[in-house]
Write a protein that holds these residues in place. Structure first.
Motif, PDB file in Angstrom:
ATOM      1  N   GLY A 161       4.226  -4.813 -15.840  1.00  0.00           N
ATOM      2  CA  GLY A 161       2.972  -5.526 -15.606  1.00  0.00           C
ATOM      3  C   GLY A 161       1.979  -4.642 -14.873  1.00  0.00           C
ATOM      4  N   SER A 162       2.461  -3.958 -13.840  1.00  0.00           N
ATOM      5  CA  SER A 162       1.633  -3.058 -13.037  1.00  0.00           C
ATOM      6  C   SER A 162       2.579  -2.139 -12.266  1.00  0.00           C
ATOM      7  CB  SER A 162       0.788  -3.892 -12.072  1.00  0.00           C
ATOM      8  OG  SER A 162       0.335  -3.110 -10.996  1.00  0.00           O
ATOM      9  N   GLY A 163       2.296  -0.835 -12.298  1.00  0.00           N
ATOM     10  CA  GLY A 163       3.216   0.137 -11.702  1.00  0.00           C
ATOM     11  C   GLY A 163       3.538  -0.180 -10.256  1.00  0.00           C
ATOM     12  N   SER A 164       2.515  -0.499  -9.484  1.00  0.00           N
ATOM     13  CA  SER A 164       2.732  -0.746  -8.056  1.00  0.00           C
ATOM     14  C   SER A 164       3.471  -2.068  -7.806  1.00  0.00           C
ATOM     15  CB  SER A 164       1.401  -0.728  -7.307  1.00  0.00           C
ATOM     16  OG  SER A 164       0.474  -1.592  -7.923  1.00  0.00           O
ATOM     17  N   ALA A 165       3.483  -2.975  -8.786  1.00  0.00           N
ATOM     18  CA  ALA A 165       4.171  -4.267  -8.617  1.00  0.00           C
ATOM     19  C   ALA A 165       5.670  -4.085  -8.434  1.00  0.00           C
ATOM     20  CB  ALA A 165       3.900  -5.167  -9.814  1.00  0.00           C
ATOM     21  N   ALA A 166       6.206  -3.018  -9.016  1.00  0.00           N
ATOM     22  CA  ALA A 166       7.647  -2.767  -8.896  1.00  0.00           C
ATOM     23  C   ALA A 166       8.062  -2.676  -7.432  1.00  0.00           C
ATOM     24  CB  ALA A 166       8.008  -1.480  -9.629  1.00  0.00           C
ATOM     25  N   ARG A 167       7.154  -2.187  -6.576  1.00  0.00           N
ATOM     26  CA  ARG A 167       7.476  -1.996  -5.153  1.00  0.00           C
ATOM     27  C   ARG A 167       7.356  -3.285  -4.363  1.00  0.00           C
ATOM     28  NH1 ARG A 167       3.441   2.849  -5.487  1.00  0.00           N
ATOM     29  NH2 ARG A 167       2.123   1.209  -4.620  1.00  0.00           N
ATOM     30  N   SER A 168       6.572  -4.250  -4.868  1.00  0.00           N
ATOM     31  CA  SER A 168       6.330  -5.490  -4.109  1.00  0.00           C
ATOM     32  C   SER A 168       7.491  -6.477  -4.178  1.00  0.00           C
ATOM     33  CB  SER A 168       5.038  -6.174  -4.580  1.00  0.00           C
ATOM     34  OG  SER A 168       3.936  -5.712  -3.838  1.00  0.00           O
ATOM     35  N   LYS A 218       1.458   8.368  -2.870  1.00  0.00           N
ATOM     36  CA  LYS A 218       0.759   7.706  -3.969  1.00  0.00           C
ATOM     37  C   LYS A 218       1.375   7.942  -5.342  1.00  0.00           C
ATOM     38  CE  LYS A 218      -2.641   6.137  -1.439  1.00  0.00           C
ATOM     39  NZ  LYS A 218      -2.605   4.711  -1.083  1.00  0.00           N
ATOM     40  N   TYR A 219       1.139   6.977  -6.189  1.00  0.00           N
ATOM     41  CA  TYR A 219       1.469   7.048  -7.620  1.00  0.00           C
ATOM     42  C   TYR A 219       0.156   7.267  -8.353  1.00  0.00           C
ATOM     43  CZ  TYR A 219       1.679   4.205 -11.990  1.00  0.00           C
ATOM     44  OH  TYR A 219       1.529   3.694 -13.241  1.00  0.00           O
ATOM     45  N   TRP A 220       0.039   8.367  -9.079  1.00  0.00           N
ATOM     46  CA  TRP A 220      -1.193   8.600  -9.852  1.00  0.00           C
ATOM     47  C   TRP A 220      -0.849   9.477 -11.062  1.00  0.00           C
ATOM     48  CZ3 TRP A 220      -5.379   5.815  -9.617  1.00  0.00           C
ATOM     49  CH2 TRP A 220      -6.529   6.241 -10.284  1.00  0.00           C
ATOM     50  N   GLY A 279     -10.551   1.654 -13.667  1.00  0.00           N
ATOM     51  CA  GLY A 279      -9.228   1.083 -13.389  1.00  0.00           C
ATOM     52  C   GLY A 279      -8.160   2.158 -13.261  1.00  0.00           C
ATOM     53  N   SER A 280      -7.010   1.769 -12.707  1.00  0.00           N
ATOM     54  CA  SER A 280      -5.994   2.776 -12.389  1.00  0.00           C
ATOM     55  C   SER A 280      -5.417   3.440 -13.643  1.00  0.00           C
ATOM     56  CB  SER A 280      -4.888   2.175 -11.528  1.00  0.00           C
ATOM     57  OG  SER A 280      -4.307   1.059 -12.163  1.00  0.00           O
ATOM     58  N   THR A 281      -5.123   2.663 -14.692  1.00  0.00           N
ATOM     59  CA  THR A 281      -4.515   3.278 -15.886  1.00  0.00           C
ATOM     60  C   THR A 281      -5.484   4.272 -16.525  1.00  0.00           C
ATOM     61  OG1 THR A 281      -3.122   1.368 -16.313  1.00  0.00           O
ATOM     62  CG2 THR A 281      -3.594   2.777 -18.203  1.00  0.00           C
ATOM     63  N   ILE A 288       0.855  -1.189   0.000  1.00  0.00           N
ATOM     64  CA  ILE A 288       0.000   0.000   0.000  1.00  0.00           C
ATOM     65  C   ILE A 288       0.884   1.229   0.000  1.00  0.00           C
ATOM     66  CG2 ILE A 288      -0.358  -0.436   2.485  1.00  0.00           C
ATOM     67  CD1 ILE A 288      -2.999   1.471   1.159  1.00  0.00           C
ATOM     68  N   ALA A 289       0.559   2.163  -0.886  1.00  0.00           N
ATOM     69  CA  ALA A 289       1.394   3.359  -1.001  1.00  0.00           C
ATOM     70  C   ALA A 289       1.089   4.353   0.112  1.00  0.00           C
ATOM     71  CB  ALA A 289       1.175   4.016  -2.355  1.00  0.00           C
ATOM     72  N   LEU A 290       2.151   4.858   0.717  1.00  0.00           N
ATOM     73  CA  LEU A 290       2.045   5.956   1.686  1.00  0.00           C
ATOM     74  C   LEU A 290       2.141   7.291   0.956  1.00  0.00           C
ATOM     75  CD1 LEU A 290       4.341   4.131   4.168  1.00  0.00           C
ATOM     76  CD2 LEU A 290       2.148   5.113   4.887  1.00  0.00           C
TER      77      LEU A 290
HETATM   78  O1  PMV Z   1      -0.125  -0.189 -10.117  1.00  0.00           O
HETATM   79  P1  PMV Z   1      -1.417   0.326 -10.532  1.00  0.00           P
HETATM   80  O2  PMV Z   1      -1.495   0.621 -11.986  1.00  0.00           O
HETATM   81  O3  PMV Z   1      -2.546  -0.562 -10.104  1.00  0.00           O
HETATM   82  O4  PMV Z   1      -1.683   1.749  -9.808  1.00  0.00           O
HETATM   83  C1  PMV Z   1      -1.714   1.916  -8.415  1.00  0.00           C
HETATM   84  C2  PMV Z   1      -2.427   3.166  -8.054  1.00  0.00           C
HETATM   85  C3  PMV Z   1      -2.712   3.356  -6.575  1.00  0.00           C
HETATM   86  O5  PMV Z   1      -2.924   2.130  -5.929  1.00  0.00           O
HETATM   87  C4  PMV Z   1      -3.982   4.184  -6.435  1.00  0.00           C
HETATM   88  C5  PMV Z   1      -1.593   4.131  -5.869  1.00  0.00           C
HETATM   89  C6  PMV Z   1      -0.334   3.389  -5.587  1.00  0.00           C
HETATM   90  O6  PMV Z   1       0.715   4.046  -5.590  1.00  0.00           O
HETATM   91  O7  PMV Z   1      -0.364   2.170  -5.338  1.00  0.00           O
END
Ligand code: PMV
Length: 330
Positions: free
Chosen positions: A136-143, A15-17, A190-192, A11-13
């Motif tokens: 694959g998904s922007g937030s996946a890079a952090r996981s 955020k990426y948007w 969706g996020s994109t 979970i982002a503290l």
């Molecule tokens: O990784 P994505 O494309 O699902 O985008 C994530 C967007 C937020 O969850 C709203 C914010 C974040 O940084 O995770």
């Protein structure tokens, strides 16, 4: 040619948007997150020379052509690097409480990156795996990482410098997160799509983008010092500004439900009265409430008493994505 892996959600503290490039999925800004146990995806990848196409099994059922194509395109990134064209069976299981409406793309693509790398024995570095997971998904890079991780937006057009880096492991500050499940509703934008609509139509898009760097700086310092008061301020304003930019799009993107606001208001009241808790909200109505281990029971009980809350899921800071033993020898 066979491997298995596990990765946790995050979970982002901060955020990426907003994206700077859609095809390569490059973020316009950095972001900062906490990896969350026990929300995890387990993935098994098996490359087989006889296969004529990739297959994807998701939670025990054959996945849709759309989901399969997305995974196939992702595996292509690794095949290109390895110089092979062998297809794969991919089996993925999300250990998320069902019907929670929680996004699993972060843990899914982090787990897939780790499993494909192990199956092909490509031995890619974690930053490279993180950059690939990002596609694959922007937030996946952090996981890819446990604990606190920061996504670097990078500057290069090819995106090779857009990956996440570890900040502190989970033991540095074992925060807990109580997820308040808000009203069920139809699937949100969706996020994109939401990010692009915000970029194209919201007058608050650029001010939001400009606000991220100072928030990253403040969040890093608060986490380093384990200062929950400061982190509360940064995380709440980041979530509110992200949502404000989306709400100001035309037509507005509104992820909140009445229960979302009820939880937000309650958390603010509790903190004003001395409880160390703060909220964050992603692209949906659920509210994630952060607190320290000692307060988690109080926070959970209070959230469950709020009208409209359908339940809670209690999470804690989790570890990095990793390979797990396969049942059959490779
Ligand atoms: O990784 P994505 O494309 O699902 O985008 C994530 C967007 C937020 O969850 C709203 C914010 C974040 O940084 O995770």
């Amino acid at each position: 040619m066979h491997a298995q892996s596990t990765a946790f959600a995050n979970i982002a503290l901060v955020k990426y948007w907003g994206k700077r490039d859609i095809p390569l999925n490059l973020p316009a800004t950095g972001s900062l997150s906490l990896t969350l146990a026990p929300l995890r995806t387990e993935t098994e990848v098996r490359f087989e020379p006889d296969l004529t196409a990739d297959t994807l099994e998701l939670d025990g059922s054959l996945a849709s052509p759309r989901a399969t194509a997305r995974v196939s395109a992702f595996v292509d990134l690794f095949r290109q690097r390895a110089g092979i064209d062998t297809h794969a069976h991919v089996r993925s299981h999300n250990h998320f409480p069902t019907a929670a409406g929680l996004a699993s793309s972060a843990s899914a693509f982090a787990a897939l990156a780790v499993a494909v790398d192990a199956a092909l024995d490509t031995g890619l570095s974690t930053p490279t795996l993180s950059a690939l997971a990002r596609q694959g998904s922007g937030s996946a890079a952090r996981s890819l990482y446990g604990g606190f991780a920061e996504m670097l937006p990078g500057q290069r057009e090819d995106g090779t410098d857009a990956y996440a880096v570890p900040l502190h492991d989970a033991e540095h500050w074992p925060l807990h997160v109580v997820i308040a499940l808000a009203d069920k509703g139809k699937k949100e934008i969706g996020s994109t799509e939401g990010m692009e609509h915000t970029r194209l139509t919201s007058p608050y898009h650029q001010p939001w983008i400009d606000s991220v760097e100072p928030d990253l700086r403040d969040a890093r310092a608060a986490i380093e010092a384990r200062d929950i008061e400061v982190l509360a301020q940064v995380a709440e304003r980041s979530a509110m500004r992200m949502h404000a930019s989306a709400m100001a799009a035309d037509p507005a993107i509104l992820y909140w439900k009445p229960t979302t606001l009820a939880v937000v208001r309650a958390v603010r009241t509790w903190r004003a009265a001395g409880l160390g808790a703060f909220f964050s909200i992603d692209a949906g109505p659920n509210v994630k409430v952060f607190c320290e281990a000692d307060d988690v029971e109080t926070v959970r009980t209070r959230i469950e008493e709020l009208p409209g809350v359908r339940g809670t899921i209690t999470c804690r800071a989790g570890g990095p994505a990793h390979v797990t033993p396969t049942e059959t020898p490779t």
